[in-house]
Motif scaffolding. Structure first.
Motif, short mmCIF file in Angstrom:
data_model
loop_
_atom_site.label_atom_id
_atom_site.label_comp_id
_atom_site.label_asym_id
_atom_site.label_seq_id
_atom_site.Cartn_x
_atom_site.Cartn_y
_atom_site.Cartn_z
N ALA A 210 0.84 -1.20 0.00
CA ALA A 210 0.00 0.00 0.00
C ALA A 210 0.87 1.25 0.00
CB ALA A 210 -0.91 0.01 1.22
N SER A 212 0.48 5.84 -1.08
CA SER A 212 -0.51 6.88 -1.36
C SER A 212 -0.11 7.85 -2.47
CB SER A 212 -0.82 7.68 -0.09
OG SER A 212 0.38 8.18 0.49
N SER A 213 1.18 8.11 -2.64
CA SER A 213 1.58 9.09 -3.65
C SER A 213 1.74 8.45 -5.02
CB SER A 213 2.90 9.77 -3.25
OG SER A 213 3.99 8.88 -3.41
N ASP A 229 -3.53 1.41 -3.90
CA ASP A 229 -3.68 2.85 -3.68
C ASP A 229 -4.34 3.11 -2.33
OD1 ASP A 229 -4.07 5.56 -3.77
OD2 ASP A 229 -4.96 5.58 -5.78
N ARG A 230 -3.57 3.68 -1.42
CA ARG A 230 -4.05 3.95 -0.05
C ARG A 230 -5.24 4.89 -0.03
NH1 ARG A 230 -5.24 3.82 4.65
NH2 ARG A 230 -3.90 3.89 6.49
N SER A 231 -5.40 5.71 -1.07
CA SER A 231 -6.49 6.69 -1.09
C SER A 231 -7.86 6.02 -1.17
CB SER A 231 -6.33 7.66 -2.26
OG SER A 231 -6.44 6.98 -3.50
N ARG A 234 -8.78 5.76 2.91
CA ARG A 234 -8.09 6.76 3.74
C ARG A 234 -8.51 6.69 5.21
NH1 ARG A 234 -5.19 10.32 0.78
NH2 ARG A 234 -5.77 10.66 -1.41
#
Length: 383
Positions: A210, A212-213, A229-231, A234
């Motif tokens: 995992a 996010s950027s 994708d961590r988004s 959240r």
């Protein structure tokens, strides 16, 4: 002999409040006398490590006070050039470029109990133009290496990853089917990345991690690691008190947890994660346990947010799940690790190198999550 160094003071000794985060100060310091088994060296380039930020945050303790000192020089990962050796030193000579192996104190098996230039009293690290270190903490760089020195400078976390993976994978393999391939899931930063990459390279695992950027997600994919994708979840930040008292928070958390578990289920084809690498801690621990397969291994070699974990032993027993905890690497492992790195290119990807005079700014950027990439490297002296 005197030298320039970035120093960290004991809480209160730097003019800040006792509970305020520390800050690095660029000052002139006096070096200790060179002992018989010591080496005078000039640091070339180092890697900013999470324990350096813990030291500045004075969390979980004021490490300077714990060492019984007024100020210290941090930096336990990087490359140094030998300038002079004590009369009892063998195997090293002037001009040799070496790793700082960072084992300040070890147990009888060689495993690290205290880290050089962190919690080991009387030790100096990479944040100085000159430093005096025991010869035993230096390991020579592979002669004629084909890899960039800056990549080698950030290898401490790769060594930690190797040691943790060896135990976690070995434990999982004891009960796995002979032809079974593990699904590996990583939380965290550079160590988790290194471990996921090692799992693929060395043991043919299917690995996911995992992040996010966009930059980190692209880096994972480029290494053959499935990027999550961590988004997409959240709100996956578990807080037990809020979970029981705040209805809005609880509903948001449960929805995020369900999205995360659905992604894991899809990645593992419904089997669950064979090995979960969790170097985050409390906020993701509950979700990690739910993602873990029967006979799975939850493994960690550090923490970032929260050290206290809670789990149900009866469930863990019924599911035959194991919990692995390691710290750093054993110096006896280093030769094998470095040989594997040289052969396979299992090394960090390094971006912009921070100049010596801006190291104070780097410490702030790392603490606030504004550093690009997983391995921020700084220069001390020209290679």
């Amino acid at each position: 002999m005197k030298t320039s160094a970035w120093v960290l003071y004991r809480a209160g000794a730097d003019g800040l409040a006792l509970d305020a985060p520390g800050r690095l100060r660029l000052e002139e310091i006096s070096l200790p006398e060179l002992g018989e088994e010591d080496v005078l060296a000039e640091p070339l380039c180092g890697s900013w490590e999470a324990n350096m930020t813990h030291a500045l945050e004075r969390s979980p303790v004021d490490i300077v006070a714990a060492r019984g000192e007024d100020r210290i020089v941090l930096g336990n990962s990087g490359l140094l050039r030998v300038l002079r050796t004590g009369p009892a030193v063998t195997g090293l000579r002037e001009g040799d470029v070496c790793f700082l192996a960072s084992c300040g104190k070890a147990d009888r098996r060689g495993y690290v109990e205290q880290v050089h230039a962190y919690d080991s009293p009387g030790t100096m690290g990479m944040l100085a133009k000159r430093t005096v270190v025991p010869a035993r903490v230096l390991a020579p760089l592979p002669p004629g290496t084909r890899h960039d020195l800056r990549r080698w400078a950030a290898c401490a976390r790769y060594w930690t990853a190797w040691s943790n993976w060896r135990l976690a994978y070995g434990t999982w393999r004891l009960e796995a089917l002979e032809d079974e391939v593990p699904y590996v899931l990583g939380w965290g930063g550079g160590v988790s990345l290194a471990q996921c990459e090692l799992a693929r390279l060395k043991d043919g695992a299917r690995a996911a991690m995992a992040a996010s950027s966009p930059g980190r997600l692209a880096l994972l994919e480029s290494k053959g690691i499935h990027a999550i994708d961590r988004s997409a979840f959240r709100d996956l930040q578990y807080d037990e008190e809020r979970f029981h008292t705040d209805t809005t928070y609880r509903e948001a958390y449960r929805a995020a947890e369900q999205r995360f578990l659905s992604i894991v289920d899809q990645f593992t084809q419904g089997q669950g994660a064979s090995i979960v690498i969790d170097n985050i801690g409390t906020p993701v621990h509950r979700a990690s346990l739910k993602a873990l397969a029967r006979g799975g291994v939850l493994t960690t070699c550090g923490w970032k947010h929260g050290m206290t974990m809670k789990y149900y032993r009866a469930i863990a027993c019924i599911k035959r799940q194991q919990y692995i905890h390691t710290h750093a690497a054993n110096p006896r492992e280093v030769d094998s690790i470095v040989a594997f790195q040289e052969r396979h290119g299992w090394l960090p990807e390094v971006g912009t190198v921070t100049p010596w005079e801006h190291i104070g700014e780097l410490s702030t950027a790392y603490a606030t999550g504004k550093v690009d990439g997983y391995f921020p490297v700084f220069e001390v002296n020209a290679a």
